[in-house]
Design a protein around this motif. Structure first.
Motif, short mmCIF file in Angstrom:
data_model
loop_
_atom_site.label_atom_id
_atom_site.label_comp_id
_atom_site.label_asym_id
_atom_site.label_seq_id
_atom_site.Cartn_x
_atom_site.Cartn_y
_atom_site.Cartn_z
N ASN A 52 35.06 25.32 19.43
CA ASN A 52 35.82 25.33 20.56
C ASN A 52 36.28 23.86 21.64
N LEU A 68 43.32 21.96 29.02
CA LEU A 68 43.06 23.49 27.78
C LEU A 68 42.24 23.91 27.67
N LEU A 124 40.71 25.26 24.34
CA LEU A 124 40.88 25.46 23.18
C LEU A 124 40.53 26.04 22.37
N LYS A 125 40.88 27.45 21.59
CA LYS A 125 39.90 28.27 19.82
C LYS A 125 40.00 27.05 19.29
N TRP A 130 45.39 23.42 14.55
CA TRP A 130 46.49 22.97 15.21
C TRP A 130 46.90 22.13 14.50
N TYR A 144 44.33 29.73 23.84
CA TYR A 144 44.08 28.80 24.55
C TYR A 144 43.99 29.52 26.17
#
Length: 281
Positions: free
Chosen positions: A41, A68, A70-71, A75, A119
């Motif tokens: 992450n 952000l 983000l997981k 992506w 996100y």
């Protein structure tokens, strides 16, 4: 397009990935579009430029006024320069272990996993600006102190965001370590109008293009290209039925090079020409 494994690509000499990692990403290219496998992450603190990211069922775009969280996962992201010569983004990676340790100490609410957004958007307020300056400062500390200082800065940031965003942020953090995955159909259908290539959608589904096509036919009983064309025609029909736009206004938006091809495809699908649509509704 090659896949960038992040943060592994930022480490030198095949070092083991630490639980916390700070990295300053800079570029001078006008536009960079990347396929990214994110194994941790990550906070993405955008300083200069613009960033757009696609993940499974969602996409988001931010500028330097936003950051952000983000997981981890696959992506597609696009990084763009604005009026400055250098794109600059400070990245802060953290492991599931660090997140679990933090939640054990500070979580207050029961888990409610109704929100699958991968996100979290953070406003770059005065605190965030000051915080990022402090990260730059500690990065100059001797290595023997840096790891402990970074752990403290991680907890500080998390506590601030919990205070600022409350249970919304806490539930998002819990979703990062929950055993949930998006279904194939959810990913595909959410990207129907995202103007992505099939290979890019396949990547978001964690599949090769050939595997994606086979799985698609199995699920939908139709090829991806034909299914996408039909969905676009259905969307075009809905727009035309509202009576505000004509075929000549929208055919380019739905991927047709000329009005004649659009009209022919529309007639083959629905049995009548788009110019006759008012008489059919």
């Amino acid at each position: 397009m090659p896949i960038a494994n992040i943060p592994e690509t930022y480490l030198q000499n095949d070092k083991a990935i630490p639980d916390l990692l700070l990295y300053d990403f800079k570029m001078n290219t006008d536009l960079v579009k990347s396929k990214v496998h994110l194994s941790m992450n990550m906070f993405s603190f955008l300083q200069v430029g613009k960033k757009q990211v696609h993940f499974a069922g969602n996409s988001v775009a931010v500028n330097k006024d936003q950051s952000l969280l983000l997981k981890k996962g696959n992506w597609l992201w696009t990084e763009l320069l604005e009026n400055e010569p250098t794109y600059y983004c400070k990245l802060f990676f953290f492991s599931d272990k660090k997140l679990k340790d933090f939640l054990e100490k500070h979580a207050q609410n029961p888990i409610v996993l109704s929100n699958e957004i991968p996100y979290f958007i953070i406003s770059n307020d005065v605190y965030i600006t000051t915080y990022l300056n402090s990260l730059t400062t500690i990065s100059k500390a001797p290595a023997i102190f840096f790891e402990n200082l970074l752990a403290l800065k991680f907890d500080e940031l998390m506590l601030y965001l919990l205070q600022k965003y409350g249970s919304q942020f806490e539930q998002y953090l819990k979703s990062l370590i929950a055993d949930e995955s998006s279904t194939f159909k959810k990913i595909v259908e959410s990207k129907m109008h995202a103007n992505l290539k099939l290979g890019e959608i396949a990547f978001l589904c964690n599949m090769s293009l050939s595997t994606f096509k086979r799985h698609f036919v199995k699920e939908y009983k139709i090829t991806p290209g034909k299914w996408l064309q039909e969905k676009k025609l259905e969307a075009a029909k809905e727009i035309l039925e509202k009576g505000k736009l004509k075929s000549s206004d929208i055919y380019l938006d739905f991927g047709y090079n000329n009005l004649s091809n659009f009209s022919l495809a529309f007639k083959n699908k629905f049995g009548y020409s788009p110019r006759n649509i008012n008489s059919k509704t």
